[in-house]
Design an enzyme around this catalytic site. Structure first.
Site, PDB file in Angstrom:
ATOM      1  N   THR A   1      -2.313  -4.371  -3.112  1.00  0.00           N
ATOM      2  CA  THR A   1      -3.359  -4.832  -2.192  1.00  0.00           C
ATOM      3  C   THR A   1      -2.771  -5.666  -1.053  1.00  0.00           C
TER       4      THR A   1
ATOM      5  N   GLY B   1     -28.767 -24.858 -21.467  1.00  0.00           N
ATOM      6  CA  GLY B   1     -27.881 -25.758 -20.723  1.00  0.00           C
ATOM      7  C   GLY B   1     -26.469 -25.782 -21.295  1.00  0.00           C
TER       8      GLY B   1
ATOM      9  N   SER C   1      -9.630  -1.848  -1.190  1.00  0.00           N
ATOM     10  CA  SER C   1     -10.109  -0.603  -1.810  1.00  0.00           C
ATOM     11  C   SER C   1      -9.399   0.621  -1.257  1.00  0.00           C
TER      12      SER C   1
ATOM     13  N   ILE D   1      -2.190 -11.224  -5.804  1.00  0.00           N
ATOM     14  CA  ILE D   1      -1.270 -10.611  -6.760  1.00  0.00           C
ATOM     15  C   ILE D   1      -1.144 -11.464  -8.035  1.00  0.00           C
TER      16      ILE D   1
ATOM     17  N   GLU E   1      -8.529  -3.796  -9.885  1.00  0.00           N
ATOM     18  CA  GLU E   1      -8.243  -2.468 -10.481  1.00  0.00           C
ATOM     19  C   GLU E   1      -9.288  -1.443 -10.048  1.00  0.00           C
ATOM     20  N   GLY E   2      -9.806  -1.592  -8.835  1.00  0.00           N
ATOM     21  CA  GLY E   2     -10.861  -0.707  -8.340  1.00  0.00           C
ATOM     22  C   GLY E   2     -12.202  -1.351  -8.578  1.00  0.00           C
TER      23      GLY E   2
ATOM     24  N   ASN F   1      -4.098   3.773 -13.734  1.00  0.00           N
ATOM     25  CA  ASN F   1      -4.751   4.457 -14.863  1.00  0.00           C
ATOM     26  C   ASN F   1      -4.495   3.705 -16.163  1.00  0.00           C
TER      27      ASN F   1
HETATM   28  P1  TGC Z   1      -6.641  10.439  -2.711  1.00  0.00           P
HETATM   29  O1  TGC Z   1      -6.436  11.289  -1.483  1.00  0.00           O
HETATM   30  O2  TGC Z   1      -7.814  10.674  -3.590  1.00  0.00           O
HETATM   31  O3  TGC Z   1      -5.326  10.544  -3.631  1.00  0.00           O
HETATM   32  C1  TGC Z   1      -4.026  10.345  -3.089  1.00  0.00           C
HETATM   33  C2  TGC Z   1      -3.042  10.873  -4.113  1.00  0.00           C
HETATM   34  O4  TGC Z   1      -3.153  10.105  -5.327  1.00  0.00           O
HETATM   35  C3  TGC Z   1      -3.576  10.953  -6.409  1.00  0.00           C
HETATM   36  N1  TGC Z   1      -4.498  10.162  -7.227  1.00  0.00           N
HETATM   37  C4  TGC Z   1      -4.171   9.709  -8.439  1.00  0.00           C
HETATM   38  N2  TGC Z   1      -3.061   9.883  -9.171  1.00  0.00           N
HETATM   39  C5  TGC Z   1      -3.023   9.294 -10.367  1.00  0.00           C
HETATM   40  N3  TGC Z   1      -4.050   8.535 -10.836  1.00  0.00           N
HETATM   41  C6  TGC Z   1      -5.171   8.326 -10.127  1.00  0.00           C
HETATM   42  N4  TGC Z   1      -6.152   7.546 -10.606  1.00  0.00           N
HETATM   43  C7  TGC Z   1      -5.270   8.935  -8.863  1.00  0.00           C
HETATM   44  N5  TGC Z   1      -6.216   8.943  -7.880  1.00  0.00           N
HETATM   45  C8  TGC Z   1      -5.729   9.702  -6.887  1.00  0.00           C
HETATM   46  C9  TGC Z   1      -4.208  12.157  -5.757  1.00  0.00           C
HETATM   47  O5  TGC Z   1      -4.162  13.271  -6.608  1.00  0.00           O
HETATM   48  C10 TGC Z   1      -3.328  12.322  -4.546  1.00  0.00           C
HETATM   49  O6  TGC Z   1      -2.100  12.861  -4.986  1.00  0.00           O
HETATM   50  P2  TGC Z   1      -1.257  13.861  -4.059  1.00  0.00           P
HETATM   51  O7  TGC Z   1      -0.024  14.140  -4.859  1.00  0.00           O
HETATM   52  O8  TGC Z   1      -2.138  15.065  -3.864  1.00  0.00           O
HETATM   53  O9  TGC Z   1      -0.993  13.135  -2.763  1.00  0.00           O
HETATM   54  O10 TGC Z   1      -6.575   8.941  -2.254  1.00  0.00           O
HETATM   55  P3  TGC Z   1      -7.550   8.077  -1.340  1.00  0.00           P
HETATM   56  O11 TGC Z   1      -6.711   7.398  -0.313  1.00  0.00           O
HETATM   57  O12 TGC Z   1      -8.717   8.907  -0.881  1.00  0.00           O
HETATM   58  O13 TGC Z   1      -8.046   6.931  -2.358  1.00  0.00           O
HETATM   59  C11 TGC Z   1      -8.837   7.185  -3.426  1.00  0.00           C
HETATM   60  C12 TGC Z   1      -9.328   5.860  -4.061  1.00  0.00           C
HETATM   61  C13 TGC Z   1     -10.286   5.140  -3.162  1.00  0.00           C
HETATM   62  C14 TGC Z   1     -10.022   6.252  -5.340  1.00  0.00           C
HETATM   63  C15 TGC Z   1      -8.116   4.948  -4.371  1.00  0.00           C
HETATM   64  O14 TGC Z   1      -7.528   4.479  -3.209  1.00  0.00           O
HETATM   65  C16 TGC Z   1      -8.479   3.768  -5.248  1.00  0.00           C
HETATM   66  O15 TGC Z   1      -8.488   3.864  -6.470  1.00  0.00           O
HETATM   67  N6  TGC Z   1      -8.778   2.570  -4.630  1.00  0.00           N
HETATM   68  C17 TGC Z   1      -8.958   1.356  -5.395  1.00  0.00           C
HETATM   69  C18 TGC Z   1      -7.753   0.467  -5.197  1.00  0.00           C
HETATM   70  C19 TGC Z   1      -7.399  -0.294  -6.440  1.00  0.00           C
HETATM   71  O16 TGC Z   1      -7.811   0.024  -7.542  1.00  0.00           O
HETATM   72  N7  TGC Z   1      -6.557  -1.277  -6.283  1.00  0.00           N
HETATM   73  C20 TGC Z   1      -6.081  -2.031  -7.415  1.00  0.00           C
HETATM   74  C21 TGC Z   1      -4.927  -2.913  -7.010  1.00  0.00           C
HETATM   75  S1  TGC Z   1      -3.995  -3.494  -8.402  1.00  0.00           S
HETATM   76  C22 TGC Z   1      -4.994  -4.602  -9.156  1.00  0.00           C
HETATM   77  O17 TGC Z   1      -6.111  -4.801  -8.843  1.00  0.00           O
HETATM   78  C23 TGC Z   1      -4.380  -5.307 -10.280  1.00  0.00           C
HETATM   79  S2  TGC Z   1      -5.366  -6.484 -11.041  1.00  0.00           S
HETATM   80  C24 TGC Z   1      -4.369  -6.758 -12.347  1.00  0.00           C
HETATM   81  C25 TGC Z   1      -4.802  -7.703 -13.346  1.00  0.00           C
HETATM   82  O18 TGC Z   1      -4.731  -8.920 -13.089  1.00  0.00           O
HETATM   83  O19 TGC Z   1      -5.138  -7.253 -14.454  1.00  0.00           O
HETATM   84  P1  FAD Z   2     -12.737  -4.644  -0.202  1.00  0.00           P
HETATM   85  O1  FAD Z   2     -11.969  -3.380  -0.376  1.00  0.00           O
HETATM   86  O2  FAD Z   2     -12.744  -5.287   1.139  1.00  0.00           O
HETATM   87  O3  FAD Z   2     -14.224  -4.378  -0.684  1.00  0.00           O
HETATM   88  C1  FAD Z   2     -15.289  -5.283  -0.384  1.00  0.00           C
HETATM   89  C2  FAD Z   2     -16.589  -4.641  -0.852  1.00  0.00           C
HETATM   90  O4  FAD Z   2     -16.799  -3.405  -0.149  1.00  0.00           O
HETATM   91  C3  FAD Z   2     -16.567  -4.281  -2.340  1.00  0.00           C
HETATM   92  O5  FAD Z   2     -17.845  -4.488  -2.895  1.00  0.00           O
HETATM   93  C4  FAD Z   2     -16.250  -2.806  -2.333  1.00  0.00           C
HETATM   94  O6  FAD Z   2     -16.713  -2.119  -3.485  1.00  0.00           O
HETATM   95  C5  FAD Z   2     -16.979  -2.353  -1.085  1.00  0.00           C
HETATM   96  N1  FAD Z   2     -16.420  -1.117  -0.553  1.00  0.00           N
HETATM   97  C6  FAD Z   2     -15.183  -0.900  -0.049  1.00  0.00           C
HETATM   98  N2  FAD Z   2     -15.027   0.384   0.306  1.00  0.00           N
HETATM   99  C7  FAD Z   2     -16.180   1.000  -0.004  1.00  0.00           C
HETATM  100  C8  FAD Z   2     -16.640   2.341   0.095  1.00  0.00           C
HETATM  101  N3  FAD Z   2     -15.871   3.322   0.562  1.00  0.00           N
HETATM  102  N4  FAD Z   2     -17.907   2.609  -0.296  1.00  0.00           N
HETATM  103  C9  FAD Z   2     -18.692   1.634  -0.834  1.00  0.00           C
HETATM  104  N5  FAD Z   2     -18.316   0.356  -0.955  1.00  0.00           N
HETATM  105  C10 FAD Z   2     -17.072   0.054  -0.560  1.00  0.00           C
HETATM  106  N6  FAD Z   2      -4.157  -6.333  -6.325  1.00  0.00           N
HETATM  107  C11 FAD Z   2      -2.860  -5.970  -6.572  1.00  0.00           C
HETATM  108  O7  FAD Z   2      -2.307  -5.128  -5.888  1.00  0.00           O
HETATM  109  N7  FAD Z   2      -2.165  -6.557  -7.592  1.00  0.00           N
HETATM  110  C12 FAD Z   2      -2.703  -7.503  -8.404  1.00  0.00           C
HETATM  111  O8  FAD Z   2      -2.042  -7.986  -9.332  1.00  0.00           O
HETATM  112  C13 FAD Z   2      -4.040  -7.922  -8.149  1.00  0.00           C
HETATM  113  N8  FAD Z   2      -4.609  -8.921  -8.884  1.00  0.00           N
HETATM  114  C14 FAD Z   2      -5.832  -9.424  -8.514  1.00  0.00           C
HETATM  115  C15 FAD Z   2      -6.328 -10.575  -9.136  1.00  0.00           C
HETATM  116  C16 FAD Z   2      -7.548 -11.124  -8.727  1.00  0.00           C
HETATM  117  C17 FAD Z   2      -8.033 -12.379  -9.344  1.00  0.00           C
HETATM  118  C18 FAD Z   2      -8.317 -10.460  -7.734  1.00  0.00           C
HETATM  119  C19 FAD Z   2      -9.637 -10.991  -7.308  1.00  0.00           C
HETATM  120  C20 FAD Z   2      -7.836  -9.315  -7.139  1.00  0.00           C
HETATM  121  C21 FAD Z   2      -6.584  -8.788  -7.506  1.00  0.00           C
HETATM  122  N9  FAD Z   2      -6.045  -7.687  -6.835  1.00  0.00           N
HETATM  123  C22 FAD Z   2      -4.752  -7.291  -7.087  1.00  0.00           C
HETATM  124  C23 FAD Z   2      -6.752  -7.105  -5.707  1.00  0.00           C
HETATM  125  C24 FAD Z   2      -7.899  -6.192  -6.097  1.00  0.00           C
HETATM  126  O9  FAD Z   2      -7.429  -4.959  -6.569  1.00  0.00           O
HETATM  127  C25 FAD Z   2      -8.777  -6.021  -4.853  1.00  0.00           C
HETATM  128  O10 FAD Z   2      -9.461  -7.252  -4.684  1.00  0.00           O
HETATM  129  C26 FAD Z   2      -9.763  -4.876  -4.992  1.00  0.00           C
HETATM  130  O11 FAD Z   2      -9.093  -3.641  -5.020  1.00  0.00           O
HETATM  131  C27 FAD Z   2     -10.803  -4.873  -3.860  1.00  0.00           C
HETATM  132  O12 FAD Z   2     -10.214  -5.040  -2.626  1.00  0.00           O
HETATM  133  P2  FAD Z   2     -10.784  -6.165  -1.609  1.00  0.00           P
HETATM  134  O13 FAD Z   2     -10.865  -7.443  -2.347  1.00  0.00           O
HETATM  135  O14 FAD Z   2      -9.939  -6.110  -0.389  1.00  0.00           O
HETATM  136  O15 FAD Z   2     -12.254  -5.705  -1.302  1.00  0.00           O
END
Ligand code: TGC
Ligand code: FAD
Length: 395
Positions: free
Chosen positions: A142, A351, A148, A173, A374-375, A251
């Site tokens: 991120t 409370g 997102s 992060i 994580e999405g 995943n």
């Molecule tokens: P899109 O065009 O759909 O896909 C691009 C390429 O990626 C492949 N793919 C996947 N592969 C494996 N697993 C998945 N879940 C996959 N989803 C997509 C896809 O097949 C394609 O591959 P290729 O080889 O054809 O290029 O990608 P998009 O840009 O349209 O994005 C789709 C979307 C919105 C679902 C994706 O960007 C997404 O999941 N966004 C959410 C971001 C997110 O989850 N961030 C998390 C950051 S890490 C975090 O939050 C850690 S918190 C940790 C903690 O404290 O526990």
């Molecule tokens: P945004 O993407 O700006 O989204 C804001 C709002 O808009 C949300 O409600 C969202 O659902 C909505 N939105 C966005 N796009 C769309 C759409 N297309 N359609 C409908 N609604 C939409 N990231 C890492 O990489 N590594 C980590 O270790 C990590 N740890 C984290 C720990 C904490 C405590 C927190 C809070 C976050 C962490 N993250 C990490 C980041 C986390 O994955 C992001 O916060 C998350 O993916 C959302 O991104 P954003 O906060 O920029 O929100």
């Protein structure tokens, strides 16, 4: 008529999912559960109140085997199956989502990509030490302007002699403030996303902590700032190109969260059920009121559905058949369920529900992050929508 509430056992496994577990899986779950009760629960409220991460527990967690449980033994992991991994996440998150975060980042977001996409030299160098907790890792996907939609990331690197020069900024992060190694995703000169292993101490690399969070207060969250960091070429993950790399790691982490959320929900539900039997108003335990029973019955129903979803997903993971879309559905459903259970449990305590003496309010605040990281809840819904219709509604 007096209502007896003596020694009422609170049902927590309504559909006997215990019977679905192997002897080994139960033993692993029980060991982590015991550690949470003995070592984490007594201190976690204090750490969360002070917004401090109990990093002194890292060696014990490593000893318990919670770092990289599914990583093969030859690389220092435990070689366990995915249901065992899920149970470990469930038990830790019954203690605190932030501590589960610490463990799931280490396992799914740091060890997993090194195992799956790293060179043999990288696996041998990092995995055994990460499993022992001698090294801690973080995962930088991120960015401040790209949450997102990580495809839009701006972090970039280019080749310069024997190194890659990396510039960019990562936000939110987990583990960043104390991590020894960061898996950083950035674009190469062709705009392709690659993973780089950035180590603490590299010039131009810093990890400032993000303060003043109301959620995950016992988890350290920070930024990753890379200002022309020279990363040795051997630190590039050779095995993956494109967004598929980081999303594959997600995943594994999202799967763990689908189980973890059940732990938090169960902890809230048990606390509320017990409290409702002990708290008297209008001459009766509040558990005797239909409105309380409705809350408890609905909580247990939703927890039970989530348990069955997680178990089936675990079977599919073990068979290598789980789809990312199935994982999204489980993460989304189970976290929303847990948040709703936490809110309802808080109401049952009245409370007292806002106090640190009980875990409920802390779980509730933590889950506000879990439903976003994580999405987000919305993104996972769109993933399911796309799977049903074949039409992407992301942009
Ligand atoms: P899109 O065009 O759909 O896909 C691009 C390429 O990626 C492949 N793919 C996947 N592969 C494996 N697993 C998945 N879940 C996959 N989803 C997509 C896809 O097949 C394609 O591959 P290729 O080889 O054809 O290029 O990608 P998009 O840009 O349209 O994005 C789709 C979307 C919105 C679902 C994706 O960007 C997404 O999941 N966004 C959410 C971001 C997110 O989850 N961030 C998390 C950051 S890490 C975090 O939050 C850690 S918190 C940790 C903690 O404290 O526990
Ligand atoms: P945004 O993407 O700006 O989204 C804001 C709002 O808009 C949300 O409600 C969202 O659902 C909505 N939105 C966005 N796009 C769309 C759409 N297309 N359609 C409908 N609604 C939409 N990231 C890492 O990489 N590594 C980590 O270790 C990590 N740890 C984290 C720990 C904490 C405590 C927190 C809070 C976050 C962490 N993250 C990490 C980041 C986390 O994955 C992001 O916060 C998350 O993916 C959302 O991104 P954003 O906060 O920029 O929100």
């Amino acid at each position: 008529m007096a209502i007896s509430v003596q020694n009422k056992a609170i049902p927590v496994d309504y559909f006997n999912t215990e019977e679905l577990l192997s002897v080994e899986q139960r033993a692993i779950r029980d060991a982590v559960r015991q550690w949470v009760e003995n070592r984490l629960r007594p201190i976690i409220d204090d750490y969360a109140q002070r917004a401090e991460s109990p990093t002194h527990l890292i060696p014990e967690m490593a000893q318990l085997g919670v770092f990289g449980p599914f990583i093969p033994e030859e690389y220092g992991g435990a070689g366990l199956d995915y249901i065992s991994y899920g149970l470990i996440m469930q038990e830790i998150e019954a203690g605190d989502s932030g501590i589960r975060s610490m463990a799931s980042v280490q396992s799914s977001l740091v060890m997993y990509p090194i195992w799956k996409f790293g060179s043999e030299a990288q696996r041998r160098k990092y995995l055994p030490r990460l499993a022992k907790g001698e090294l801690m890792g973080c995962f930088g996907l991120t960015e401040p302007d790209h949450g997102s939609n990580p495809a839009g990331m701006e972090s970039y690197f280019y080749e310069d002699g024997d190194a890659y020069v990396l510039t960019g900024r990562k936000m939110w992060i987990s583990n960043a403030p104390f991590a020894d190694v960061a898996v950083v995703w950035a674009k190469d000169p062709d705009g392709q996303i690659r993973g780089l292993l950035v180590e603490r101490g590299m010039e131009g690399f810093s990890t400032p902590e993000i303060h003043r969070k109301w959620s995950l207060r016992a988890s350290a969250t920070g930024e990753l700032i890379m200002d022309r960091v020279r990363v040795p070429k051997q630190n590039l993950l050779p095995g993956v190109v494109g967004l598929r790399g980081p999303l594959s790691c997600l995943n594994s982490a999202r799967y763990g969260i689908a189980w973890g959320a059940i732990g938090a929900a169960l902890d809230c539900y048990k606390t509320a059920a017990q409290y409702s039997l002990e708290r008297f108003q209008f001459g009766k335990p509040i558990a005797a009121f239909q409105l309380t029973q409705k809350k408890l019955a609905e909580m247990l129903t939703e927890i039970t559905k989530a348990q069955l979803l997680a178990f089936r997903l675990g079977q599919l993971m073990n068979e290598g058949k789980a789809t990312p879309q199935q994982i999204s559905m489980a993460k989304r459903n189970n976290v929303a369920m847990a948040l709703e259970v936490a809110r309802t449990a808080r109401q049952i305590l009245g409370g007292m529900g806002i106090m640190g003496d009980y875990s409920i309010m802390r779980h509730m605040m933590n889950l506000e992050s879990v439903i976003t990281y994580e999405g987000t809840h919305e993104i996972h819904l769109l993933i399911t929508g796309q799977d049903i219709t074949g039409i992407s509604a992301f942009s």
